[in-house]
Design a protein around this motif. Structure first.
Motif, PDB file in Angstrom:
ATOM      1  N   THR A 192      35.527  46.451  35.821  1.00 31.50           N
ATOM      2  CA  THR A 192      36.078  46.543  36.215  1.00 31.50           C
ATOM      3  C   THR A 192      36.184  45.924  38.019  1.00 31.50           C
ATOM      4  OG1 THR A 192      36.356  48.351  35.995  1.00 31.50           O
ATOM      5  CG2 THR A 192      37.292  48.547  37.551  1.00 31.50           C
ATOM      6  N   THR A 245      43.164  47.263  41.045  1.00 36.48           N
ATOM      7  CA  THR A 245      41.681  47.225  40.472  1.00 36.48           C
ATOM      8  C   THR A 245      42.593  46.641  38.939  1.00 36.48           C
ATOM      9  OG1 THR A 245      41.635  49.129  39.170  1.00 36.48           O
ATOM     10  CG2 THR A 245      40.025  49.660  41.685  1.00 36.48           C
ATOM     11  N   SER A 260      40.687  45.628  34.683  1.00 38.83           N
ATOM     12  CA  SER A 260      40.099  45.392  34.372  1.00 38.83           C
ATOM     13  C   SER A 260      40.145  43.995  33.217  1.00 38.83           C
ATOM     14  CB  SER A 260      39.359  46.482  32.914  1.00 38.83           C
ATOM     15  OG  SER A 260      40.206  46.895  32.562  1.00 38.83           O
ATOM     16  N   PRO A 290      37.549  40.442  31.406  1.00 37.29           N
ATOM     17  CA  PRO A 290      36.113  39.864  30.753  1.00 37.29           C
ATOM     18  C   PRO A 290      35.588  39.053  31.454  1.00 37.29           C
ATOM     19  CG  PRO A 290      37.684  39.008  29.930  1.00 37.29           C
ATOM     20  CD  PRO A 290      38.621  39.756  30.040  1.00 37.29           C
ATOM     21  N   MET A 305      40.129  35.792  34.231  1.00 37.15           N
ATOM     22  CA  MET A 305      41.407  36.489  34.002  1.00 37.15           C
ATOM     23  C   MET A 305      41.857  38.339  34.922  1.00 37.15           C
ATOM     24  SD  MET A 305      42.212  36.610  31.042  1.00 37.15           S
ATOM     25  CE  MET A 305      43.901  37.557  30.911  1.00 37.15           C
ATOM     26  N   GLU A 345      49.245  38.829  37.802  1.00 33.67           N
ATOM     27  CA  GLU A 345      50.883  39.323  37.118  1.00 33.67           C
ATOM     28  C   GLU A 345      51.019  41.077  37.578  1.00 33.67           C
ATOM     29  OE1 GLU A 345      52.855  37.898  35.727  1.00 33.67           O
ATOM     30  OE2 GLU A 345      51.323  36.054  35.445  1.00 33.67           O
ATOM     31  N   CYS A 346      50.114  41.490  38.230  1.00 28.34           N
ATOM     32  CA  CYS A 346      50.292  42.710  38.252  1.00 28.34           C
ATOM     33  C   CYS A 346      50.319  43.552  40.345  1.00 28.34           C
ATOM     34  CB  CYS A 346      49.166  43.403  38.423  1.00 28.34           C
ATOM     35  SG  CYS A 346      48.743  44.138  36.309  1.00 28.34           S
ATOM     36  N   PHE A 347      49.667  42.367  40.856  1.00 31.65           N
ATOM     37  CA  PHE A 347      50.459  42.566  42.281  1.00 31.65           C
ATOM     38  C   PHE A 347      50.918  41.531  43.189  1.00 31.65           C
ATOM     39  CE2 PHE A 347      46.275  44.683  41.479  1.00 31.65           C
ATOM     40  CZ  PHE A 347      46.677  45.757  40.511  1.00 31.65           C
ATOM     41  N   THR A 348      50.890  40.306  42.832  1.00 31.76           N
ATOM     42  CA  THR A 348      52.120  39.257  43.143  1.00 31.76           C
ATOM     43  C   THR A 348      52.835  38.474  42.536  1.00 31.76           C
ATOM     44  OG1 THR A 348      50.595  37.537  42.647  1.00 31.76           O
ATOM     45  CG2 THR A 348      50.085  39.218  44.287  1.00 31.76           C
ATOM     46  N   ARG A 349      53.955  39.770  41.863  1.00 29.10           N
ATOM     47  CA  ARG A 349      55.517  39.516  40.921  1.00 29.10           C
ATOM     48  C   ARG A 349      56.484  39.201  41.921  1.00 29.10           C
ATOM     49  NH1 ARG A 349      53.852  43.214  38.139  1.00 29.10           N
ATOM     50  NH2 ARG A 349      55.526  44.659  38.670  1.00 29.10           N
ATOM     51  N   ARG A 350      56.103  39.816  43.327  1.00 32.61           N
ATOM     52  CA  ARG A 350      57.421  38.786  44.339  1.00 32.61           C
ATOM     53  C   ARG A 350      56.364  38.587  45.376  1.00 32.61           C
ATOM     54  NH1 ARG A 350      59.120  43.755  41.324  1.00 32.61           N
ATOM     55  NH2 ARG A 350      60.572  43.371  39.964  1.00 32.61           N
ATOM     56  N   GLU A 358      54.299  39.206  47.862  1.00 32.04           N
ATOM     57  CA  GLU A 358      53.452  39.943  48.106  1.00 32.04           C
ATOM     58  C   GLU A 358      52.670  39.522  48.673  1.00 32.04           C
ATOM     59  OE1 GLU A 358      54.287  40.633  45.227  1.00 32.04           O
ATOM     60  OE2 GLU A 358      54.940  42.711  45.116  1.00 32.04           O
TER      61      GLU A 358
END
Lengths: 305, 103
Positions: free
Chosen positions: B3, B21, B23, B25, B29, B36-41, B43
């Protein structure tokens, strides 16, 4: 400190408006309840990507296709955020995925129904995302703090989806007769599932999630907010509601309990909705075909000697 | 899989803030997932990922409570500055002319 003492302190903490973090003490029923709730939300986001994906080839222009694809990506992103939060409550992501595919856990009723044409995209983007936003905004004050932090991001993206859905709706509503027919046809099919979306009346005495302020408002309260907000907007555009028809009374748009046929929701809850089997099979198919990607990424990278 | 906690900074004038957060390896990665999760726009312009196991905190957060009354560390302890100021000014005005001149 005994378990009873800890429980009493926990209850007092919640009653005083206190929040709970993943590493804090929490009663087993709280942990189980929050996990199940967030897992269901995550399942709904990832299953919710499928109906819209089915509509992608029908996009009328390239721009509409790209914007719908971006919205679908957001929904999958929401699932990723939510599964991660759920994992910290003690269930692995793969276990949650397996349970979803085996039909052991639930996803929202609206994603058990078929989509037929571009009118459905307007309904999903405007009214279903509108309904989802009413319920999710109410959860921003949930007692489980890690959930509220991801909900902040989810809600801001849902605001955008709502605008996107309204944009498509307004194009159809101001278009040709056949374009208006698309929206009216989709509204007629989706209205009952949208009413179901909020669930039957809450049992305030028995609902532990309400007791512990994981949920902050009752199902009927949220449904009422949705009706008051959206019924006038739909009527303004000149569309008509099928049963259960909302009626105006004392400043509210009311749908009477006795006018709601709950049988379709009961079937969906048992995973016997019209599209349940096919959608789960589609999800299983993707999961199986992408297994190699998960395995490659999970293995630590080493150079060959 | 590990994590990773994700921190994001929107510009040079803002501090890094925890945003979620992932998860993964490994860190490489984790950074890709965080992007991809937190800066698509747009931010954030900068991202950090840190293994959760490398983050240290108090076991008991009540240790963060200030042990005794240290109100003098807070601005509100000095709220009477308004009355004090007018008292001091009238005192100053009451002084003889000579004492008030700077020479």
């Amino acid at each position: 400190m005994t378990y009873e003492d800890k429980l009493a302190r926990f209850n007092a903490h919640i009653d005083g408006g206190g929040k709970v973090e993943a590493s804090d003490f929490m009663p087993d029923d709280y942990r189980r309840g929050v996990l199940k709730f967030i897992e269901m939300h995550a399942n709904s986001e990832i299953m919710g990507a499928l109906p819209e994906r089915e509509c992608l080839p029908q996009a009328p222009t390239l721009l509409r296709k790209m914007s719908l694809a971006a919205k679908i990506q957001d929904e999958v992103g929401h699932a990723q955020l939510l599964y991660r939060v759920a994992e910290d409550l003690g269930k692995s992501r793969s276990a949650m995925y397996e349970d979803l595919l085996a039909g052991k856990s639930k996803f929202h009723n609206v994603f058990h129904y078929p989509v037929q044409h571009w009118g459905d995209v307007a309904i999903i983007g405007w009214l279903i995302d509108g309904a989802a936003l009413v319920t999710q905004a109410a959860l921003l004050d949930s007692s489980y703090a890690p959930y509220t932090r991801v909900l902040k991001r989810i809600c801001s993206e849902e605001q955008l989806h709502l605008r996107h859905g309204e944009h498509i709706t307004l194009m159809l509503a101001s278009g040709t007769e056949s374009q208006r027919d698309l929206f009216q046809d989709a509204l007629s099919r989706w209205w009952l599932p949208i009413i179901h979306f909020f669930g039957p009346r809450s049992n305030v005495e028995k609902d532990l999630l309400l007791r512990w302020k994981v949920k902050t408002r009752t199902n009927e309260d949220l449904r009422q907010e949705f009706l008051d907000r959206y019924v006038p907007k739909v009527l303004e555009l000149g569309f008509m509601f099928p049963s259960p028809v909302p009626v105006e009374s004392t400043g509210h748009w009311i749908v009477k309990d006795q006018d709601i046929d709950w049988a379709p929701l009961e079937a969906v809850k048992k995973n016997r909705g019209p599209e349940t089997t096919r959608r789960l099979a589609a999800r299983r198919d993707v999961y199986d075909r992408h297994r190699w990607v998960r395995e490659v990424l999970a293995a630590p990278f080493t150079y060959a000697a | 899989m590990e994590t990773f906690e994700v921190f994001r900074r929107s510009g040079h004038k803002e501090p890094f803030e925890h945003c979620g957060t992932v998860s993964a390896p490994d860190a490489e990665m984790a950074l890709l997932e965080a992007k991809e999760c937190f800066t698509r726009r747009r931010e954030g312009q900068h991202l950090w990922v840190v293994k959760r196991s490398d983050i240290h905190s108090f076991k008991d957060e009540s240790l963060l409570e200030i042990a005794a009354d240290k109100s003098y560390r807070f601005a509100e302890a000095y709220r009477d500055v308004v009355t004090k100021r007018s008292q001091a000014r009238s005192r100053g005005r009451a002084l003889p002319e000579k004492a008030r001149s700077s020479t």
